[in-house]
Enzyme design. Structure first.
Site, PDB file in Angstrom:
ATOM      1  N   HIS A 190       0.205  -0.836  -0.155  1.00  0.00           N
ATOM      2  CA  HIS A 190      -0.193  -0.202   0.232  1.00  0.00           C
ATOM      3  C   HIS A 190       0.517   0.858   0.246  1.00  0.00           C
ATOM      4  CE1 HIS A 190      -3.283  -2.397   1.884  1.00  0.00           C
ATOM      5  NE2 HIS A 190      -3.116  -2.891   0.693  1.00  0.00           N
ATOM      6  N   PHE A 191       0.195   2.443  -0.580  1.00  0.00           N
ATOM      7  CA  PHE A 191       1.584   3.890  -1.035  1.00  0.00           C
ATOM      8  C   PHE A 191       0.285   4.403  -1.326  1.00  0.00           C
ATOM      9  CE2 PHE A 191       1.442   1.702  -4.595  1.00  0.00           C
ATOM     10  CZ  PHE A 191       0.666   2.318  -6.064  1.00  0.00           C
ATOM     11  N   ASN A 234      -9.743  -6.497  -5.747  1.00  0.00           N
ATOM     12  CA  ASN A 234     -10.258  -7.507  -5.306  1.00  0.00           C
ATOM     13  C   ASN A 234     -11.485  -7.728  -4.486  1.00  0.00           C
ATOM     14  OD1 ASN A 234      -7.901  -8.295  -5.041  1.00  0.00           O
ATOM     15  ND2 ASN A 234      -7.604  -7.700  -2.472  1.00  0.00           N
ATOM     16  N   HIS A 240      -4.434  -5.556 -12.405  1.00  0.00           N
ATOM     17  CA  HIS A 240      -4.371  -4.208 -11.486  1.00  0.00           C
ATOM     18  C   HIS A 240      -3.269  -3.609 -11.080  1.00  0.00           C
ATOM     19  CE1 HIS A 240      -2.196  -7.486  -8.831  1.00  0.00           C
ATOM     20  NE2 HIS A 240      -3.205  -6.869  -7.178  1.00  0.00           N
TER      21      HIS A 240
END
Length: 398
Positions: free
Chosen positions: A163-164, A270, A325
């Site tokens: 995550h970023f 997702n 993705h």
């Protein structure tokens, strides 16, 4: 359900038909284990046609990350995964590179203060925005209601892993803010609960499975309905979580440079939902894949130090209107930590502003641990059209 797309359609696809139940984009770049795992999912009796394997595909838990799984009358909780609703948000601003300060270092402490990151990290205090969201979307089940402290505390937080938050420039030198995150701890505990339920039912009814993580829930049962309810709620939480963090990121950036927000793209990668394909309604699970219907906007990130893309879907029916993705992992986190050092990561990041003080803990996110994002994009030219190419100038990792 078997679908014949015709010779003309196949000729214009970059996909390879691995077998009657598996169609893969960029198959020549995939590991053998990835194909084998996807094939196990494809052999389930309720697969509606074929599984579409995206060019960023790699081995996951149960189902392959980067797969699109159409099902009739059942869903696989582990195929959605434990970060339900994980996805991307990107905002195009009116600012240009020439308006930015010479050094974006002043942005880092603002982001760190306003968007907590890391395993289990929350705000400590619970924001008014979190309470307002929960009032509008109350916890969907008795189990979730017992987790309301976690729900409130982690709303508006980034999490960890890949995550970023990034500040990027496109090919016009226009400034974008891009963020990747999901449903945090609450999505995880709800997913694990339903995965465990599916496994218990498989044992109870002696259902043969090639992999226990392919355990499924059957439509029109209480267990299925409970999962869909919790999953849908978790997707809403993930989407709102990204929106909240993006608001804080833009507020922080405006303290350095004035700008207007031009547009916002927010997409899951997702999730599962019912869609209409080939004349019938089926469940489509995208595990590490995004919806790419005709004209649908999407965000496809690379890895630390590499390019990301803003795209529009082409509505490819063979992919069930889907695309990759992101870059997809090439090495496991353990492998990456064995092969590379903090110094290697610092070299790859160059002159970007990033969490350099945490380089040692971020080695497993080095670009070398991921597939080449440009090859991924080339392998799905029939799935999406590239609208903008983004290059990072600021990177904040969870």
């Amino acid at each position: 359900m078997t679908t014949d797309y015709g010779r003309s359609t196949i000729r214009h696809m970059t996909a390879e038909r691995v077998d009657d139940k598996l169609l893969a984009w960029g198959a020549n770049h995939m590991e053998t284990g990835t194909i084998e795992q996807a094939a196990r999912s494809a052999r389930l009796p309720f697969i509606a046609g074929h599984i579409a394997l995206m060019p960023d595909a790699h081995v996951g838990i149960g189902a392959t990350v980067g797969s699109v799984i159409p099902t009739n009358g059942a869903v696989i909780p582990a195929a959605v995964g434990v970060d339900i609703g994980c996805g991307m948000i990107a905002v195009e601003t009116s600012a240009t590179a020439s308006q930015l300060p010479d050094d974006l270092g002043a942005l880092m402490p603002l982001i760190e203060q306003r968007i907590p990151a890391g395993v289990g990290q929350g705000h400590g205090g619970r924001s008014d925005q979190a309470h307002a969201w929960l009032a509008q979307f109350p916890a969907p089940s008795e189990f979730a209601q017992g987790k309301e402290a976690k729900i409130l505390d982690q709303f508006g937080t980034l999490g960890s892993g890949n995550h970023f938050l990034e500040v990027c420039l496109d090919e016009r030198d226009r400034v974008w803010v891009v963020l990747h995150s999901g449903s945090r701890g609450i999505g995880n505990v709800l997913a694990q609960r339903h995965i465990d339920t599916a496994k218990k039912l498989a044992k109870k009814w002696f259902i043969p499975l090639e992999d226990p993580d392919l355990a499924y829930l059957v439509q029109d049962t209480d267990e299925f309905s409970a999962y869909i309810r919790d999953m849908t709620w978790s997707q809403e939480y993930a989407l709102a979580n990204r929106e909240r963090m993006m608001d804080e990121a833009l507020r922080s950036l405006t303290e350095l440079v004035p700008f207007a927000e031009e547009r916002r793209v927010n997409c899951h990668h997702n999730f599962t939902r019912m869609e209409h394909h080939a004349g019938r309604n089926i469940w489509v699970t995208r595990k590490g894949a995004i919806y790419a219907g005709h004209g649908a906007e999407g965000v496809i990130p690379g890895s630390m130090g590499t390019r990301s893309y803003i795209v529009k879907g082409k509505g490819n029916v063979a992919s069930f209107n889907s695309c990759a993705h992101g870059a997809g992992r090439r090495l496991s986190r353990t492998q990456a930590r064995k092969e590379f050092t903090a110094e290697d990561l610092a070299e790859r990041m160059g002159d970007r502003v990033w969490n350099a003080d945490r380089a040692k803990s971020l080695v497993d996110e080095i670009p070398d641990a991921y597939k080449n994002i440009d090859k991924v994009m080339a392998a799905q030219s029939d799935l999406v059209e590239i609208e903008h190419t983004l290059r990072q100038i600021f990177n904040y990792k969870g």
